[in-house]
Scaffold this motif. Structure first.
Motif, PDB file in Angstrom:
ATOM      1  N   ALA A   1      -3.657   9.021   2.968  1.00  0.00           N
ATOM      2  CA  ALA A   1      -2.366   9.937   3.503  1.00  0.00           C
ATOM      3  C   ALA A   1      -2.340  11.157   2.809  1.00  0.00           C
TER       4      ALA A   1
ATOM      5  N   LEU B   1       6.077   9.893   3.558  1.00  0.00           N
ATOM      6  CA  LEU B   1       4.236  10.775   3.928  1.00  0.00           C
ATOM      7  C   LEU B   1       4.236  10.634   5.800  1.00  0.00           C
ATOM      8  N   GLN B   2       5.142   9.228   5.886  1.00  0.00           N
ATOM      9  CA  GLN B   2       4.136   8.439   7.165  1.00  0.00           C
ATOM     10  C   GLN B   2       5.043   9.330   8.203  1.00  0.00           C
TER      11      GLN B   2
ATOM     12  N   ASP C   1      -3.256   5.504  -5.459  1.00  0.00           N
ATOM     13  CA  ASP C   1      -3.324   5.122  -3.647  1.00  0.00           C
ATOM     14  C   ASP C   1      -3.000   5.828  -1.999  1.00  0.00           C
ATOM     15  N   LEU C   2      -2.325   6.734  -2.659  1.00  0.00           N
ATOM     16  CA  LEU C   2      -2.302   7.634  -1.119  1.00  0.00           C
ATOM     17  C   LEU C   2      -3.541   8.061  -0.720  1.00  0.00           C
TER      18      LEU C   2
ATOM     19  N   SER D   1       7.715   2.709  -3.892  1.00  0.00           N
ATOM     20  CA  SER D   1       7.036   2.028  -2.854  1.00  0.00           C
ATOM     21  C   SER D   1       7.266   2.469  -1.205  1.00  0.00           C
TER      22      SER D   1
ATOM     23  N   VAL E   1      -0.252   5.946  -7.737  1.00  0.00           N
ATOM     24  CA  VAL E   1       1.193   6.248  -6.742  1.00  0.00           C
ATOM     25  C   VAL E   1      -0.160   6.790  -5.268  1.00  0.00           C
ATOM     26  N   SER E   2      -0.191   8.584  -7.024  1.00  0.00           N
ATOM     27  CA  SER E   2      -1.511   9.244  -6.297  1.00  0.00           C
ATOM     28  C   SER E   2      -2.333   8.711  -5.698  1.00  0.00           C
TER      29      SER E   2
ATOM     30  N   SER F   1      -5.757   5.913   1.257  1.00  0.00           N
ATOM     31  CA  SER F   1      -5.528   5.270   1.775  1.00  0.00           C
ATOM     32  C   SER F   1      -5.605   6.825   2.834  1.00  0.00           C
TER      33      SER F   1
ATOM     34  N   PRO G   1       5.039   6.011   0.908  1.00  0.00           N
ATOM     35  CA  PRO G   1       3.985   6.289   1.664  1.00  0.00           C
ATOM     36  C   PRO G   1       4.639   6.399   3.168  1.00  0.00           C
ATOM     37  N   LYS G   2       5.704   5.617   3.019  1.00  0.00           N
ATOM     38  CA  LYS G   2       7.247   5.550   4.596  1.00  0.00           C
ATOM     39  C   LYS G   2       7.471   7.592   4.353  1.00  0.00           C
TER      40      LYS G   2
END
Length: 322
Positions: free
Chosen positions: A43, A119-120, A37-38, A113, A34-35, A41, A116-117
């Motif tokens: 994030a 963090l948004q 991927d973030l 999953s 996950v880290s 992106s 990311p939401k």
């Protein structure tokens, strides 16, 4: 609402662990994925740190955490004994140094999953983002009904919590530093964090089955947590005791009047009703009232001692290159 979209934060995952040797390796694998991927992106601006708190485990949990800390991405915190899930979670939050902290359970039931939401929502200005279960279809009928009863009880008692939210949440550095000012021994973080007063958002997710091991929250612990929540944030039970006392007094008065009428008509054994009925009613009510008052008195007793909420035995910091 403050917009933070131009500044990617540093991130730490805070995970309390108790006898989780069966899941540690998979937990590290998934969170590091996950880290990555973030980071790709944009994030976050550097790889996330994993803060793993060993809450007095009696298996190989600490050995695995300590070994993982050599990778440079894991910070291990070992408590001196089993202080409980809420204290272990607080210890991890206090030990983390990053700008954004996301707490989750070690059993891998919290769906990554949703991160990311979260963090948004943080980028748009939220200081606290709660992960809330979208449904309870995977639970047993008993679990669903007991959960509904639990949140209904808290609501009726005046406790402000987010239904179907456990401890899967994002917290900004500002909210964590505010939480640091709370020194109470009787910890109910779900209520404390909800009442910090900062901008709050909710992200829904689907909870999955445990990767391995057994639940660390059986029915007895859930009941204890419910009592902790009510007595930590509400004095309504004490008010209810007062009202029940008035109602019992009224009923006893009416029974007394009824007993006099029956005695006058000669339809009862002299003295039986006037002694037995009020004795049972008042005796049972007094025991209940003493139990409720004793629960609050016990909390006052613990708070006045000012004992530490947790004791850290050892910290395994990530190794930095020379």
């Amino acid at each position: 609402m403050q917009n933070r979209s131009e500044h990617a934060p540093t991130l730490a995952f805070v995970v309390p662990c108790y006898n989780e040797e069966a899941v540690i390796e998979e937990l590290l694998k998934r969170l590091q994925a996950v880290s990555e991927d973030l980071l790709k992106s944009g994030a976050i601006r550097q790889p996330a740190t994993l803060v793993l708190v060993d809450d007095g485990s009696i298996d190989r949990t600490w050995k695995l955490i300590h070994a993982a800390s050599k990778s440079g991405l894991v910070r291990g915190v070992r408590l001196s004994r089993n202080h409980g899930h809420q204290a272990a979670l607080l210890a991890g939050l206090m030990a983390a140094k990053e700008e954004v902290l996301i707490s989750l359970d070690a059993d891998l039931q919290d769906d990554p999953s949703a991160i990311p939401k979260m963090l948004q929502a943080y980028a748009l200005g939220a200081d606290i983002v709660f992960g809330v279960r979208a449904s309870r279809k995977s639970d047993t009928v008993f679990k669903r009904r007991s959960a509904r009863l639990y949140y209904k009880l808290l609501e009726n008692m005046g406790v402000d919590v987010v239904p179907d939210h456990a401890d899967y949440r994002l917290m900004s550095r500002k909210s964590v530093e505010t939480l640091r000012e709370y020194g109470e021994v009787n910890l109910f973080l779900r209520g404390i964090i909800k009442n910090l007063g900062y901008q709050v958002e909710i992200v829904e997710y689907d909870r999955v089955e445990r990767f391995a091991g057994d639940s660390k929250y059986p029915l007895t612990k859930m009941l204890r947590l419910a009592i902790e929540g009510v007595t930590s944030f509400s004095t309504r039970p004490l008010r209810y005791v007062t009202w029940i006392g008035l109602i019992v007094a009224l009923i006893s008065f009416l029974l007394g009047c009824y007993s006099i009428v029956i005695w006058w008509q000669g339809g009862t054994v002299p003295g039986w009703t006037s002694i037995v009925v009020p004795t049972f009613m008042l005796g049972s009510f007094q025991l209940i009232a003493l139990g409720i008052v004793g629960e609050y008195l016990g909390k006052i007793y613990l708070e006045t001692k000012r004992r530490p909420q947790f004791i850290i035995d050892e910290i395994a910091e990530p190794e930095t290159p020379n």
